[in-house]
Design a protein around this motif. Structure first.
Motif, PDB file in Angstrom:
ATOM      1  N   ASN A  88      13.560 -90.507 -30.805  1.00  0.00           N
ATOM      2  CA  ASN A  88      14.352 -91.080 -29.710  1.00  0.00           C
ATOM      3  C   ASN A  88      15.862 -90.962 -29.873  1.00  0.00           C
ATOM      4  O   ASN A  88      16.587 -91.000 -28.890  1.00  0.00           O
ATOM      5  CB  ASN A  88      13.938 -92.526 -29.430  1.00  0.00           C
ATOM      6  CG  ASN A  88      14.217 -93.473 -30.584  1.00  0.00           C
ATOM      7  OD1 ASN A  88      15.128 -93.257 -31.375  1.00  0.00           O
ATOM      8  ND2 ASN A  88      13.422 -94.519 -30.688  1.00  0.00           N
ATOM      9  N   CYS A  89      16.373 -90.803 -31.096  1.00  0.00           N
ATOM     10  CA  CYS A  89      17.835 -90.825 -31.233  1.00  0.00           C
ATOM     11  C   CYS A  89      18.473 -89.491 -30.869  1.00  0.00           C
ATOM     12  O   CYS A  89      19.618 -89.441 -30.454  1.00  0.00           O
ATOM     13  CB  CYS A  89      18.242 -91.251 -32.638  1.00  0.00           C
ATOM     14  SG  CYS A  89      17.985 -89.981 -33.894  1.00  0.00           S
ATOM     15  N   ARG A  90      17.743 -88.428 -31.046  1.00  0.00           N
ATOM     16  CA  ARG A  90      18.168 -87.056 -30.726  1.00  0.00           C
ATOM     17  C   ARG A  90      19.326 -86.587 -31.594  1.00  0.00           C
ATOM     18  O   ARG A  90      20.063 -85.674 -31.223  1.00  0.00           O
ATOM     19  CB  ARG A  90      18.534 -86.902 -29.237  1.00  0.00           C
ATOM     20  CG  ARG A  90      17.584 -87.547 -28.279  1.00  0.00           C
ATOM     21  CD  ARG A  90      16.161 -87.172 -28.465  1.00  0.00           C
ATOM     22  NE  ARG A  90      15.774 -85.867 -27.957  1.00  0.00           N
ATOM     23  CZ  ARG A  90      14.529 -85.405 -27.998  1.00  0.00           C
ATOM     24  NH1 ARG A  90      13.553 -86.156 -28.502  1.00  0.00           N
ATOM     25  NH2 ARG A  90      14.245 -84.219 -27.548  1.00  0.00           N
ATOM     26  N   MET A  91      19.526 -87.206 -32.735  1.00  0.00           N
ATOM     27  CA  MET A  91      20.603 -86.793 -33.626  1.00  0.00           C
ATOM     28  C   MET A  91      20.187 -85.575 -34.443  1.00  0.00           C
ATOM     29  O   MET A  91      21.034 -84.824 -34.903  1.00  0.00           O
ATOM     30  CB  MET A  91      20.953 -87.962 -34.565  1.00  0.00           C
ATOM     31  CG  MET A  91      22.201 -87.736 -35.383  1.00  0.00           C
ATOM     32  SD  MET A  91      23.664 -87.573 -34.349  1.00  0.00           S
ATOM     33  CE  MET A  91      24.802 -86.849 -35.521  1.00  0.00           C
ATOM     34  N   CYS A  92      18.892 -85.384 -34.639  1.00  0.00           N
ATOM     35  CA  CYS A  92      18.420 -84.349 -35.559  1.00  0.00           C
ATOM     36  C   CYS A  92      18.198 -83.020 -34.852  1.00  0.00           C
ATOM     37  O   CYS A  92      17.472 -82.177 -35.363  1.00  0.00           O
ATOM     38  CB  CYS A  92      17.128 -84.806 -36.212  1.00  0.00           C
ATOM     39  SG  CYS A  92      15.781 -84.908 -35.021  1.00  0.00           S
ATOM     40  N   LEU A  93      18.822 -82.838 -33.691  1.00  0.00           N
ATOM     41  CA  LEU A  93      18.606 -81.590 -32.951  1.00  0.00           C
ATOM     42  C   LEU A  93      19.038 -80.373 -33.774  1.00  0.00           C
ATOM     43  O   LEU A  93      20.105 -80.386 -34.391  1.00  0.00           O
ATOM     44  CB  LEU A  93      19.372 -81.630 -31.621  1.00  0.00           C
ATOM     45  CG  LEU A  93      18.822 -82.623 -30.588  1.00  0.00           C
ATOM     46  CD1 LEU A  93      19.803 -82.808 -29.442  1.00  0.00           C
ATOM     47  CD2 LEU A  93      17.474 -82.161 -30.053  1.00  0.00           C
ATOM     48  N   GLY A 121      14.405 -81.999 -35.203  1.00  0.00           N
ATOM     49  CA  GLY A 121      13.937 -81.661 -36.542  1.00  0.00           C
ATOM     50  C   GLY A 121      12.867 -82.619 -37.031  1.00  0.00           C
ATOM     51  O   GLY A 121      11.967 -82.239 -37.770  1.00  0.00           O
ATOM     52  N   CYS A 122      12.957 -83.871 -36.610  1.00  0.00           N
ATOM     53  CA  CYS A 122      12.008 -84.862 -37.119  1.00  0.00           C
ATOM     54  C   CYS A 122      10.613 -84.625 -36.569  1.00  0.00           C
ATOM     55  O   CYS A 122       9.619 -84.851 -37.247  1.00  0.00           O
ATOM     56  CB  CYS A 122      12.464 -86.283 -36.769  1.00  0.00           C
ATOM     57  SG  CYS A 122      12.512 -86.622 -34.996  1.00  0.00           S
ATOM     58  N   GLY A 123      10.536 -84.153 -35.345  1.00  0.00           N
ATOM     59  CA  GLY A 123       9.237 -84.004 -34.690  1.00  0.00           C
ATOM     60  C   GLY A 123       8.717 -82.588 -34.749  1.00  0.00           C
ATOM     61  O   GLY A 123       7.710 -82.277 -34.131  1.00  0.00           O
ATOM     62  N   TYR A 159      18.724 -90.674 -37.216  1.00  0.00           N
ATOM     63  CA  TYR A 159      18.716 -92.145 -37.184  1.00  0.00           C
ATOM     64  C   TYR A 159      17.305 -92.700 -37.076  1.00  0.00           C
ATOM     65  O   TYR A 159      16.888 -93.542 -37.844  1.00  0.00           O
ATOM     66  CB  TYR A 159      19.537 -92.664 -35.999  1.00  0.00           C
ATOM     67  CG  TYR A 159      21.003 -92.377 -36.110  1.00  0.00           C
ATOM     68  CD1 TYR A 159      21.783 -93.019 -37.064  1.00  0.00           C
ATOM     69  CD2 TYR A 159      21.621 -91.465 -35.269  1.00  0.00           C
ATOM     70  CE1 TYR A 159      23.130 -92.750 -37.177  1.00  0.00           C
ATOM     71  CE2 TYR A 159      22.966 -91.195 -35.380  1.00  0.00           C
ATOM     72  CZ  TYR A 159      23.717 -91.846 -36.333  1.00  0.00           C
ATOM     73  OH  TYR A 159      25.048 -91.582 -36.445  1.00  0.00           O
ATOM     74  N   CYS A 160      16.561 -92.261 -36.087  1.00  0.00           N
ATOM     75  CA  CYS A 160      15.268 -92.914 -35.839  1.00  0.00           C
ATOM     76  C   CYS A 160      14.210 -92.461 -36.826  1.00  0.00           C
ATOM     77  O   CYS A 160      13.283 -93.202 -37.127  1.00  0.00           O
ATOM     78  CB  CYS A 160      14.813 -92.681 -34.403  1.00  0.00           C
ATOM     79  SG  CYS A 160      14.369 -90.979 -34.018  1.00  0.00           S
ATOM     80  N   TYR A 161      14.333 -91.252 -37.339  1.00  0.00           N
ATOM     81  CA  TYR A 161      13.323 -90.753 -38.278  1.00  0.00           C
ATOM     82  C   TYR A 161      13.379 -91.536 -39.578  1.00  0.00           C
ATOM     83  O   TYR A 161      14.442 -91.766 -40.143  1.00  0.00           O
ATOM     84  CB  TYR A 161      13.549 -89.264 -38.560  1.00  0.00           C
ATOM     85  CG  TYR A 161      12.736 -88.747 -39.718  1.00  0.00           C
ATOM     86  CD1 TYR A 161      11.352 -88.641 -39.601  1.00  0.00           C
ATOM     87  CD2 TYR A 161      13.327 -88.407 -40.928  1.00  0.00           C
ATOM     88  CE1 TYR A 161      10.580 -88.192 -40.666  1.00  0.00           C
ATOM     89  CE2 TYR A 161      12.567 -87.956 -41.998  1.00  0.00           C
ATOM     90  CZ  TYR A 161      11.196 -87.853 -41.867  1.00  0.00           C
ATOM     91  OH  TYR A 161      10.443 -87.424 -42.925  1.00  0.00           O
TER      92      TYR A 161
HETATM   93  S1  FES Z   1      15.728 -88.391 -36.082  1.00  0.00           S
HETATM   94 FE1  FES Z   1      15.874 -89.348 -34.151  1.00  0.00          FE
HETATM   95  S2  FES Z   1      15.176 -87.795 -32.846  1.00  0.00           S
HETATM   96 FE2  FES Z   1      14.832 -86.929 -34.776  1.00  0.00          FE
END
Ligand code: FES
Ligand SMILES: Cc1cc2nc3c(=O)[nH]c(=O)nc-3n(C[C@H](O)[C@H](O)[C@H](O)COP(=O)(O)O)c2cc1C
Ligand code: SF4
Ligand code: SF4
Ligand code: FES
Lengths: 586, 453, 161
Positions: free
Chosen positions: A52-57, A92-94, A41-43
């Motif tokens: 911040n969304c932590r969806m891409c874990l 995954g985003c970071g 979401y946030c990426y």
């Molecule tokens: S896409 Fe939101 S934490 Fe990685």
């Protein structure tokens, strides 16, 4: 075009598949390359990463190495290098790729993490989906189907937040739907340079707000609607008009300026509902100006020109007029920087057949250093490349332009470039003016000058010129035909027909071809395929090209013959003026 | 076994009659002598002493201080900052308060030695907003030290210069988390940063290498540099060197702060002997050993396993009372030494209500950035508050556990652990009490029980 | 904004403590709040102009930190600790006692504007629970009797004015 340097490649393993990706790629993008979807979401690829969304874990590991020898340790069972998996999921985003990185996106740990995040996102989310405008485009809805648990364990009161806040003239906010991903805030700060959005309060009560007394009113505000992953930000204009899944998508180009932002036209049954940006990392990234999104409204305007006379009868009238003014210089052709390359090519053919002079109307405004350039014609470069003109049209009015600011509302546009034509009319040399969609009055000719000539007008909308014209050919808007433009980077870009034109309007190419044929008594092609055979044979910059070969992201062509010309544009998102150029707006 | 005597190193002068927080008093007691000597030594030597000492951070995580200093990027060419973490906001912790109010020069001297060792040119003390007097005392002390040449330009007559400024927080617990603190010091919401890439040692304050250390940690540095890293390892126990300050609060006869050699005192000695045992007529029920986020221990439970003593592995079989109060032993039994805040609860306390109190704290303090912590902390609060003030259901215990399990390890900062460990451990240790709560609620409260939420 | 000369002086001084002006956001908000008693609506724009920020940057900060308030409060500010160690020793009763004494509720200004009572999180003095911060001063072991005594003192001081 100079080939970009080969990026350093790094080999990684995603769900068991090895792939080489450029250094610096994050796991979401690397996975995309092997068609693995990492929900997020946030990426956003064009914004800073906040995680911040932590969806891409995802689950992540590195090959184990012997601490003494530094040699990889081989798993005796599989015979493959042993992987040390990190016991906690990583974002995954970071996470950028590193050599040997192993990623699992479907393991129980990942599945569990996603289910958890989805559940958390939904507990305070209102039950608006049936009436939400984002339906069909909502990442929350999509991903709760894909990655959620599918039932609710939440029996507490949901948080209450403001609904239907007008953030600005074009954007509506529903705070209860906001998942606090901060994409819109980052866009406003980082791209639009209009830092007016922010979160107030804390924790789960954090609330997206526009600073009281300010508005999200910049010319890029609707991009926040595009990137909002949920239905929190919606377009005030598009709201509730149409469910997106009914709409057909057609690729197009923003014709506002020479930037040539890539767009998508959303239409249904011949009617356009909205325009959105189409990603092109070399032109507009994922953005487009709000002003460009309005352009389709002209298609349905009441002042659309439609013919009551049959096309061939109109062509015959024009042929008659041409015949009566056959001496060299009696006819002038006013071409257009808004015409497509193909139209400009035919305009040039027509002018040659008529032994007519050619000129182009200039449109210059203030650039915003982002996606609005100073040149408000989308295709002046096309006119140069096709040889319709050999020098740049004169800028209409010589008052200097002030320095522009990013995202600022554009200053008025100065139209002009017809001073030579005006003089020739006054001298009585020019008797007929053929205008390709240009309002000659707006471009600086006087009503008296127009009265002294016979005007043949090709155009879409009624104006002073069409009113004064002897013969009027109603033609098509950019949304109703196919073609190409050459943008400020000398990038050849395609646009396609999204909706049919109105009854009584004809494709410009057909009109131009028929007029050229009438003037030269030789047939002239009007379909893109045949035209491009001619174009690539005659235009050096297009020598190796055909229409079909132009990729959706455009094709850079050789600009060296024009390098010394004083183009008016200053810097924009992916464009830097050549040193020699006179950049009026910077 | 009788409890050992207190070993007051850091708290040597706390509550000492006649000891004041001005420079004169500090100097009279030998103050700034260590700094004077330090600035004549090679900085690397000082870092080595700290490394040798095995000093572990006293802010909560217990990370070795020398290792932290070793991670600092010294090649970037950017200035290096040092931040004193004086946010002291983990519930149950109240040690830094006394250092700053009563012995501020000890902190300033420790800070300046650490700055010199790490070639820091600017230090900030980030003190929590609710200590306005503390901030003023520190500011006055820094001004005195500056005038005396211990802070600012040309420290102790050398070419080394470094200033300290006091920066006040404004009531947000998350400013104790080091990257949240850095954001706050940069003038923003205290949203912790993602690591990677924003490790303070590399990309900290103003994207420069930054050292963040707790108040007490820096005071230990002064002691270490004075006596040598090796001498420090003789205090305390291996891997848990030096002293620890225990802040005991809740249901004991003598709550307060006590400084002991790390690992030399057990929980039982601390609570029964040092703190005088339970209140009259009560018995101990539970204790949180390291600040409210540490996992709770239930009196009566037993911990068994093997542990290293010297070179050997020996069996241990401990009750809560037997656990030595050091990082490793507390870690071994599934909780942590954390910040040294020991919160004691006796048999009048209902665990559902105690957890509801803690959950209210964490949901209020979550910065709200990342989904699991933001939503999970508030959800847990809503459940426990409802259990106490509304309808309690049998299935709530399982639900609470499952919500808590979805948080730790998945968040930007360790607040995710901090806010979920209480729920996880309360349910694990007192699950029966949660299940019985719908009935318990109907009965009369024990005499002396207080409202907790 | 109408700030005292001393405040303005402190503001200009504190900005020099930081290589990046934005860092002075919290210090400026503290100084303004100490001067005015709260942060009036023009604060965001004033601080933003002073520190070369956007007003939203300041509003985000004000609303994040509980100590900053955008509305006036009573003449005295009573902050009772709510967190576990204090609650275990009667913090809730202490808070209720103050509420009763001043006939008000937490988060509100008492009738007559004498006090505002807030129930706040751990004040890092758990060993002397329950604790109460009245303006800048910490009061320890504040049971109901002591709360009453402190209230009487505040009322007496109010009478003298
Ligand atoms: S896409 Fe939101 S934490 Fe990685
Ligand atoms: C949620 C949270 C709150 C924290 N609060 C504090 C605090 O109040 N004081 C403190 O010194 N460290 C606190 N820490 C620890 C700091 O992040 C950091 O580890 C510490 O300041 C490092 O100093 P040390 O190595 O000297 O212990 C907190 C950590 C977390 C995750
Ligand atoms: S409004 Fe949309 S884009 Fe903005 S923070 Fe909320 S969810 Fe994200
Ligand atoms: S874990 Fe909690 S406190 Fe830490 S960043 Fe995420 S939301 Fe903020
Ligand atoms: S719990 Fe009240 S001061 Fe810590």
């Amino acid at each position: 075009m100079i080939a970009p340097p080969k990026p350093d490649l790094v080999t990684v393993n995603i769900d068991g598949r090895e792939i080489a990706v450029p250094k610096g790629t994050n796991v979401i993008e690397a996975a995309r390359l092997v068609n693995v979807d990492v929900p997020h979401y946030c990426y956003h690829p064009k914004l800073t990463i906040v995680g911040n969304c932590r969806m891409c874990l995802i689950e992540m590991g590195m090959p184990a190495v012997d601490p003494a020898t530094k040699a990889p340790i081989i798993d005796p069972v599989t015979g493959k290098p042993k992987i040390n998996w990190i016991p906690r999921p990583q974002i995954g985003c970071g996470t950028n790729v590193s050599p040997g990185l192993h990623v699992k996106t479907t393991s129980p740990m990942v599945k569990d993490a996603r289910e958890g995040v989805m559940e958390f996102l939904l507990i305070n989310h209102p039950l608006d989906c049936p009436i939400c405008d984002q339906a069909g485009e909502c990442k929350l809805q999509e991903q709760s189907t894909g990655y959620g648990r599918g039932y609710s364990r939440f029996v507490e009161q949901k948080n209450v937040k403001p609904k239907r806040t007008q953030l600005g003239p074009r954007v509506t906010l529903d705070d209860e739907r906001c998942i606090l991903c901060s994409r819109c805030i980052r866009f406003s700060k980082e791209i639009a340079k209009d830092d007016v959005l922010g979160f107030v309060d804390r924790g789960s009560y954090s609330t997206l707000t526009c600073f009281p007394g300010k508005q999200l009113a910049n010319n890029y505000s609707l991009n926040t609607v595009d990137i909002c992953p949920v239905g929190a930000l919606t377009s005030t204009d598009f709201r509730f008009k149409m469910r997106v899944w009914f709409l057909k998508q057609t690729n197009s180009i923003d014709t506002e300026t020479s930037v040539g932002a890539n767009t998508v036209v959303w239409s249904r049954e011949g009617q356009i509902y909205r325009l959105t940006p189409r990603r092109n990392d070399d032109v507009n990234d994922t953005w487009m100006p709000d002003s460009g999104r309005e352009l389709f409204k002209a298609v349905m305007a009441a002042d659309r020109l439609v013919a009551t006379t049959h096309l061939d009868a109109l062509v015959a009238q024009a042929a008659e007029l041409f015949k009566m003014n056959a001496s060299a210089g009696a006819i002038a052709v006013v071409g257009s920087g808004r015409s497509s390359v193909e139209e400009q090519f035919l305009t040039k053919k027509l002018a040659a057949a008529l032994k007519a002079s050619t000129q182009l109307v200039s449109r210059v405004g203030q650039g915003d250093q982002l996606l609005i350039s100073a040149d408000r014609n989308p295709n002046v470069r096309g006119a140069l490349v096709t040889g319709l003109i050999s020098k740049l049209p004169k800028v209409g009015d010589a008052t200097p332009l002030s320095r522009s600011t990013k995202g600022a509302v554009a200053a008025p546009i100065r139209t002009g470039g017809l001073t030579d034509l005006a003089a020739s009319i006054d001298a009585g040399k020019v008797k007929v003016v053929v205008s390709i969609g240009e309002d000659l009055i707006a471009a600086g000719l006087t009503a008296a000058q127009l009265a002294n000539v016979s005007v043949v007008y090709l155009g879409t909308h009624a104006n002073a010129t069409s009113a004064a014209a002897k013969i009027v050919f109603p033609t098509l808007s950019v949304f109703e035909k196919n073609g190409t433009f050459v943008n400020q980077q000398f990038r050849l870009q395609k646009f396609a027909k999204a909706v049919p034109g109105p009854q009584g309007a004809t494709d410009d190419l057909i009109v131009l071809a028929k007029l050229t044929a009438a003037a030269s008594s030789a047939p002239m092609a009007s379909d893109l395929g045949s035209l491009w055979t001619l174009i690539s044979a005659e235009v050096p910059a297009f020598a190796m090209t055909s229409y079909a070969q132009v990729p959706e992201t455009g094709l850079l062509i050789d600009a060296t013959p024009f390098a010394a010309l004083p183009f008016v544009e200053g810097e924009t998102l992916h464009f830097k003026p050549a040193a020699a150029a006179v950049a009026l707006d910077s | 076994m009788a409890a050992p005597a207190q070993r007051r190193i850091i708290f040597q002068h706390i509550d000492e009659p006649g000891y004041s927080n001005d420079l004169a008093c500090y100097v009279r007691n030998g103050g700034y002598e260590v700094l004077k000597k330090s600035v004549t030594r090679p900085p690397a030597e000082l870092i080595d002493e700290v490394k040798k000492s095995g000093l572990r951070g006293r802010g909560g995580a217990g990370f070795p201080c020398g290792v932290k200093w070793g991670l600092v990027d010294r090649k970037s060419g950017k200035p290096i900052y040092l931040i004193v973490n004086a946010d002291e906001s983990e519930p149950g912790t109240f040690k830094d308060r006394y250092i700053m109010h009563q012995d501020p020069h000890q902190l300033i001297e420790g800070t300046m030695i650490s700055c010199f060792a790490n070639n820091v040119k600017q230090a900030y003390i980030y003190i929590r907003g609710e200590m306005p007097h503390g901030a003023r005392i520190l500011e006055r002390a820094i001004a005195e030290a500056r005038a005396a040449g211990f802070v600012g330009k040309n420290i102790c007559g050398t070419t080394y210069s470094c200033d300290i400024f006091v920066h006040r927080g404004a009531g947000a617990y998350i400013c104790g988390e080091e990257t949240g603190l850095i954001e706050s010091l940069e003038g923003k919401r205290a949203n912790p940063r993602i690591k990677p890439p924003y490790f303070p040692a590399v990309l900290g304050l103003y994207q420069c290498p930054t050292i963040v250390n707790n108040v007490e940690t820096l005071c230990h540095v002064k002691y270490i540099v004075e006596h040598g890293g090796d001498a420090f390892t003789k205090v305390g126990t291996p891997n848990n060197t030096g002293t620890r300050i225990f802040c005991v609060s809740g249901h004991v006869q003598r709550p307060g702060y006590y400084e002991f050699e790390a690992g030399k005192i057990t929980m039982g000695q601390l609570l029964y002997e040092v703190c005088g045992g339970p209140l009259p007529g009560r018995t101990f029920k539970a204790v949180i050993p390291g600040g409210s986020s540490a996992k709770i221990l239930r009196f009566g439970e037993r911990f068994k396993g093997k542990r290293k003593v010297g070179a050997e592995m020996v069996d241990y079989d401990w009750g809560v009372e037997d656990v030595p109060m050091d990082f490793d032993s507390l870690g071994m039994i599934g909780t942590m030494g954390g910040s040294g805040g020991v919160i004691v609860m006796d048999d009048t306390v209902n665990m559902v209500e105690a957890l509801a109190n803690i959950n209210a704290f964490y949901s209020h303090e979550s910065c709200g950035q990342c989904t699991p912590c933001r939503e999970g902390s508030l959800w847990m609060k809503k459940i426990t508050t409802r259990m106490v003030h509304g309808q309690a259901r049998n299935e709530d215990a399982a639900l609470l556990k499952s919500v808590a399990d979805q948080i730790p390890g998945r968040t930007i900062c360790a607040f995710g652990e901090a806010c979920s460990w209480p729920t996880q451990s309360f349910i694990a240790k007192f699950g029966d009490e949660f299940k019985q709560y719908p009935e318990t609620k109907k009965a009369a409260k024990p005499v002396g029980a207080h409202e907790l939420v | 904004m109408n700030l005292k000369p001393a405040t303005l002086h402190s503001i200009d001084e504190v900005i020099t403590h930081y290589p990046v002006k934005r860092s002075a956001t919290l210090p400026l908000l503290h100084l303004i709040q100490e001067d005015v008693g709260y942060l009036p609506p023009e604060t965001c724009e004033w601080v933003a102009a002073k520190l070369e920020l956007q007003p939203i940057n300041v509003l985000e900060v004000i609303t994040f930190y509980p100590m900053f308030r955008q509305k006036p409060i009573g003449r005295r500010h009573i902050k009772v600790c709510r967190t576990l160690s204090c609650a275990l020793l009667g913090g809730y009763k202490t808070c209720e006692q103050f509420e009763k004494e001043f006939n008000t509720h937490r988060g509100e200004v008492s009738p007559g504007g004498e006090v505002t009572i807030d129930f706040v999180e751990c004040l890092a003095s758990c060993g002397t629970a329950p604790v109460v911060l009245i303006d800048d001063d910490l009061h320890e072991k504040v049971d109901c009797a002591k709360a009453k005594q402190l209230s009487d003192q505040i009322k007496a001081e109010a009478k003298k004015r």
